[in-house]
Design a protein around this motif. Structure first.
Motif, PDB file in Angstrom:
ATOM      1  N   ALA A 360      -7.106  -1.606  12.322  1.00  0.00           N
ATOM      2  CA  ALA A 360      -6.356  -3.070  12.024  1.00  0.00           C
ATOM      3  C   ALA A 360      -5.722  -3.197  10.726  1.00  0.00           C
ATOM      4  O   ALA A 360      -4.609  -3.535  10.527  1.00  0.00           O
ATOM      5  CB  ALA A 360      -7.052  -4.050  12.573  1.00  0.00           C
ATOM      6  N   PRO A 361      -6.585  -2.778   9.453  1.00  0.00           N
ATOM      7  CA  PRO A 361      -5.926  -2.890   8.230  1.00  0.00           C
ATOM      8  C   PRO A 361      -4.764  -2.057   8.012  1.00  0.00           C
ATOM      9  O   PRO A 361      -3.814  -2.195   7.468  1.00  0.00           O
ATOM     10  CB  PRO A 361      -6.933  -2.534   7.216  1.00  0.00           C
ATOM     11  N   ALA A 362      -4.743  -0.429   8.699  1.00  0.00           N
ATOM     12  CA  ALA A 362      -3.560   0.352   8.610  1.00  0.00           C
ATOM     13  C   ALA A 362      -2.503  -0.336   9.383  1.00  0.00           C
ATOM     14  O   ALA A 362      -1.472  -0.099   8.676  1.00  0.00           O
ATOM     15  CB  ALA A 362      -4.193   1.508   9.082  1.00  0.00           C
ATOM     16  N   ILE A 363      -2.626  -1.049  10.471  1.00  0.00           N
ATOM     17  CA  ILE A 363      -1.769  -1.488  11.168  1.00  0.00           C
ATOM     18  C   ILE A 363      -0.906  -2.634  10.512  1.00  0.00           C
ATOM     19  O   ILE A 363       0.193  -2.760  10.339  1.00  0.00           O
ATOM     20  CB  ILE A 363      -1.835  -1.762  12.659  1.00  0.00           C
ATOM     21  N   CYS A 364      -1.727  -3.538  10.077  1.00  0.00           N
ATOM     22  CA  CYS A 364      -1.356  -4.868   9.341  1.00  0.00           C
ATOM     23  C   CYS A 364      -0.515  -4.426   8.079  1.00  0.00           C
ATOM     24  O   CYS A 364       0.550  -5.262   7.917  1.00  0.00           O
ATOM     25  CB  CYS A 364      -2.721  -5.529   8.988  1.00  0.00           C
ATOM     26  N   PHE A 365      -1.115  -3.605   7.258  1.00  0.00           N
ATOM     27  CA  PHE A 365      -0.299  -3.402   6.076  1.00  0.00           C
ATOM     28  C   PHE A 365       0.640  -2.044   6.050  1.00  0.00           C
ATOM     29  O   PHE A 365       1.259  -1.771   5.087  1.00  0.00           O
ATOM     30  CB  PHE A 365      -1.481  -3.093   5.060  1.00  0.00           C
ATOM     31  N   ASP A 366       0.650  -1.489   7.505  1.00  0.00           N
ATOM     32  CA  ASP A 366       1.512  -0.350   7.552  1.00  0.00           C
ATOM     33  C   ASP A 366       1.200   0.788   6.374  1.00  0.00           C
ATOM     34  O   ASP A 366       2.024   1.351   5.728  1.00  0.00           O
ATOM     35  CB  ASP A 366       3.150  -0.947   7.210  1.00  0.00           C
ATOM     36  N   VAL A 367       0.025   1.071   6.508  1.00  0.00           N
ATOM     37  CA  VAL A 367      -0.576   2.104   5.438  1.00  0.00           C
ATOM     38  C   VAL A 367      -0.105   3.489   6.032  1.00  0.00           C
ATOM     39  O   VAL A 367      -0.352   3.650   7.232  1.00  0.00           O
ATOM     40  CB  VAL A 367      -2.155   1.944   5.352  1.00  0.00           C
ATOM     41  N   ALA A 368       0.375   4.054   5.232  1.00  0.00           N
ATOM     42  CA  ALA A 368       0.845   5.464   5.655  1.00  0.00           C
ATOM     43  C   ALA A 368      -0.356   6.578   5.918  1.00  0.00           C
ATOM     44  O   ALA A 368      -1.070   6.564   4.901  1.00  0.00           O
ATOM     45  CB  ALA A 368       1.661   6.306   4.716  1.00  0.00           C
ATOM     46  N   GLU A 369      -0.391   7.218   7.338  1.00  0.00           N
ATOM     47  CA  GLU A 369      -1.331   8.255   7.364  1.00  0.00           C
ATOM     48  C   GLU A 369      -3.132   8.194   7.100  1.00  0.00           C
ATOM     49  O   GLU A 369      -3.598   8.986   6.443  1.00  0.00           O
ATOM     50  CB  GLU A 369      -0.986   9.334   6.485  1.00  0.00           C
ATOM     51  N   ARG A 370      -3.232   6.654   7.357  1.00  0.00           N
ATOM     52  CA  ARG A 370      -4.733   6.377   7.118  1.00  0.00           C
ATOM     53  C   ARG A 370      -5.245   5.648   8.136  1.00  0.00           C
ATOM     54  O   ARG A 370      -4.634   5.000   8.933  1.00  0.00           O
ATOM     55  CB  ARG A 370      -4.894   5.859   5.601  1.00  0.00           C
ATOM     56  N   GLY A 371      -6.622   5.160   8.280  1.00  0.00           N
ATOM     57  CA  GLY A 371      -7.145   4.423   9.054  1.00  0.00           C
ATOM     58  C   GLY A 371      -7.419   4.897  10.641  1.00  0.00           C
ATOM     59  O   GLY A 371      -8.061   4.396  11.217  1.00  0.00           O
TER      60      GLY A 371
END
Length: 444
Positions: A360-371
């Protein structure tokens, strides 16, 4: 970089638990398969252990620059890694406040040189730095932080015209601390008149009340709806606020998201009697009825992310009377352990923990290639032994402040290995500080 082969792990990823091997090469997850026979520099037998994607903590205060007697990026990122947190997003209320692009760049330089975990830093908003805020690059900065409630530091944004402009023009996610300052001041005055300097710690949730939280959160939601802002409300602590959030659309489609912190899930007002200022934080830990509403809201997806708001202070600072004792508690080393405690009680699944702390943090913040544990993604990985116990004690606390409100608690579930961007940063109680973490990037 070394290559690693993790054998016979139980992977917890994307709603499933399944046995698999994982091959790590050049910092990335090169292969995920049932039986990998490739040669590696190091092979780890993970039989009986669970392999999770690294935790992404979207709200920490690591105190550097300016407050490094409490903590710093090196010490607190090290504690994070030992607790399975591989990436963090750090807040701007340091000294000086991170409110110019130059000061923000200086923090990133410190992170590059000293952070054992992957890192990102929020740009701070004030009543008069809109021009600087709007220069922030959405692709390499996690977000803009607004204190709609002064909390620590001098970053209260209470000018309505400025709030309107930020919500209208922000080029990226806006994260907000929501407590209505006028309500808090009025409550504070009443308790000052009643108790003078000797306000009991148990009054904290009445001074920083549920009403103050709801009033501010509802205003933030209203502004976001008006301007279609990508809004993220931090550390929800009340049952009242839950009506502001949706759970009937996928997270990736939400424009307004919410976070809950481990201490609001774990502690309640009764704990002030034994822990006192050790659990004083903003927003306050509140009555049992509020705590009881938060975990169900997490499970039904009204609350999107689990974080810590890790905020260390020295034990000496915490021993002051109510008004002088600072708010905040150190938690980043123990957030995953806390959630595993809920799992061991049968209150949440491992899949849901991973969803809320990694995916969810990766989705929420649009984190590239992690999570996620996916081929091609950065190898941010955590091995957990659910057959081991750990007791929180002074000798194993890694925070620079040297204390925890969890001291004496025994948790089932021990983090044995933590990979940060393919580097085995922590293994069986030992650190390898030969490589620092990477700067987080965002696909915006």
């Amino acid at each position: 970089m070394k290559t690693y082969l993790i054998k016979n792990a139980q992977l917890v990823n994307e709603g499933r638990i399944f046995r698999s091997d994982v091959y790590v090469q050049d910092g990335r997850i090169s292969q995920v398969a049932e039986n990998i026979t490739l040669t590696a520099d190091e092979t780890i037998d993970a039989s009986g252990k669970y392999l999770l994607p690294g935790v992404i903590d979207d709200q920490v205060h690591f105190r550097e620059p300016g407050l490094t007697h409490k903590g710093d990026i090196f010490t607190e990122s090290r504690a994070a890694v030992a607790g399975g947190v591989t990436s963090f997003m750090e807040m701007p209320n340091t000294v000086p406040n991170t409110i110019t692009q130059e000061l923000l760049a200086q923090k990133y330089e410190i992170g590059a040189n000293t952070s054992l975990a992957n890192y990102s830093f929020f740009m701070g908003a004030t009543n008069d730095n809109l021009e600087e805020v709007l220069k922030t690059d959405p692709q390499n900065v996690c977000g803009i932080k607004i204190f709609m409630g002064s909390s620590t530091g001098n970053m209260l944004v209470d000018n309505q015209a400025v709030l309107e402009k930020i919500f209208k023009e922000a080029p990226m996610l806006v994260a907000v601390h929501c407590e209505d300052e006028a309500t808090i001041r009025a409550n504070q005055q009443k308790y000052d008149e009643q108790y003078g300097e000797n306000i009991p710690m148990r009054c904290h949730p009445e001074i920083r009340s549920a009403e103050a939280c709801y009033k501010s959160s509802s205003m933030a939601v209203e502004l976001a709806q008006k301007h279609n802002t990508r809004l993220h409300i931090l550390h929800i602590s009340t049952a009242d606020e839950l009506e502001l959030f949706r759970n009937n659309i996928p997270l990736a489609e939400k424009r307004i998201t919410a976070e809950v912190c481990v201490h609001h899930l774990y502690f309640d007002k009764d704990d002030y009697e034994t822990l006192g200022s050790g659990i004083k934080c903003n927003p306050a830990i509140k009555e049992k009825s509020h705590k009881a509403a938060l975990l169900p809201a997490l499970l039904n997806d009204k609350l999107d992310i689990i974080a810590t708001d890790h905020a260390p202070h020295t034990w000496e600072e915490k021993q002051n009377l109510y008004k002088k004792a600072p708010s905040g508690l150190p938690l980043v080393q123990h957030s995953l352990a806390l959630m595993l405690d809920f799992y061991n009680r049968g209150e949440i699944s491992l899949e849901k923990i991973v969803e809320k702390m990694s995916h969810a943090p990766a989705i929420c913040f649009d984190v590239a290639e992690r999570g996620y544990i996916r081929e091609g993604y950065w190898a941010d990985l955590v091995l957990v032994d659910l057959n081991q116990e750990q007791t929180v004690a002074k000798e194993n606390i890694l925070y620079k402040c040297g204390w925890s409100p969890l001291e004496g608690k025994t948790f089932t579930g021990v983090i044995t290995h933590t990979f940060v961007s393919g580097h085995l940063a922590y293994a069986e109680g030992r650190f390898d500080e030969g490589k620092m973490g990477e700067r987080l990037l965002f696909t915006r």
